[in-house]
Enzyme design. Sequence first.
Site, short mmCIF file in Angstrom:
data_model
loop_
_atom_site.label_atom_id
_atom_site.label_comp_id
_atom_site.label_asym_id
_atom_site.label_seq_id
_atom_site.Cartn_x
_atom_site.Cartn_y
_atom_site.Cartn_z
N CYS A 293 0.82 -1.20 0.00
CA CYS A 293 0.00 0.00 0.00
C CYS A 293 0.87 1.27 0.00
O CYS A 293 1.61 1.50 -0.94
CB CYS A 293 -1.01 -0.02 1.15
SG CYS A 293 -2.35 1.19 0.94
N HIS B 225 -4.03 -4.58 -0.18
CA HIS B 225 -3.69 -5.14 1.13
C HIS B 225 -3.82 -6.66 1.09
O HIS B 225 -4.93 -7.19 1.22
CB HIS B 225 -4.62 -4.59 2.22
CG HIS B 225 -4.37 -3.16 2.57
ND1 HIS B 225 -3.45 -2.80 3.53
CD2 HIS B 225 -4.88 -2.01 2.09
CE1 HIS B 225 -3.43 -1.48 3.63
NE2 HIS B 225 -4.29 -0.98 2.77
N GLU C 126 -3.07 -8.78 3.32
CA GLU C 126 -3.52 -9.29 4.63
C GLU C 126 -5.02 -9.17 4.81
O GLU C 126 -5.59 -9.77 5.74
CB GLU C 126 -2.76 -8.57 5.75
CG GLU C 126 -3.21 -7.15 6.06
CD GLU C 126 -2.71 -6.09 5.11
OE1 GLU C 126 -2.95 -4.89 5.39
OE2 GLU C 126 -2.06 -6.44 4.09
#
Length: 216
Positions: A85, A194, A196
């Site tokens: 990011c 992202h 995650e």
Amino acid sequence: MTEQTVAVIDYGMGNLHSVKSALEHVAPEQKVVVTSDPAVVAEADRVIFPGVGAIRDCMAEINRLGFDKLLREQVATGKPVLGICVGMQALMNHSEENGGVDCIGIFPGQVKFFGTDHKDASGCPLKVPHMGWNQVNHNDHPLWVDIPQDSRFYFVHSFYVRVDDESLVAATCEYGVKFHTALTRGNLFAVQFHPEKSHTAGLQLLKNFLSWDGRA
């Protein structure tokens, strides 16, 4: 298998718990350390450089803590490094955000604003920030192993990357404009989304990173 250490760089910009949890989920045998200590980062086997927030604040802390120099050194060692990011944006030459901010300059290119009147190809308004799930079109880099073409990843950003050298592009995405979603050079890989927060595809990318030897 010998335990390896993954250092997640913490420069005070955002909660890194979700990154650490995702890494521990896909590779419980590896040691994940969230750290602001350059010595710990230098000793780690792999480095993750995340980021959220305004680029001016991020770069101020990155420079103050010496992580700009450290990242250049870590990339030079051949150690696998992953930017996420704003971490990806900070690796560029310059960002339009906050009236213009010089970044670390490892990747040649710019970070550009989607705009206040952003539209798709048919003229329909698009919300900025670009927030939510979007399809990613990728190449055959090792970090895309077992990730189907056009898999969806989770994005939250108002600025996007445009790299000068197309050979560095590892993936693209469409949101009114085609933008560079992933970049790679040698042992460095960076993504705008992202991983995650991207469920199966994102976890697979992190798993691929943790087994990557840093070569394309």
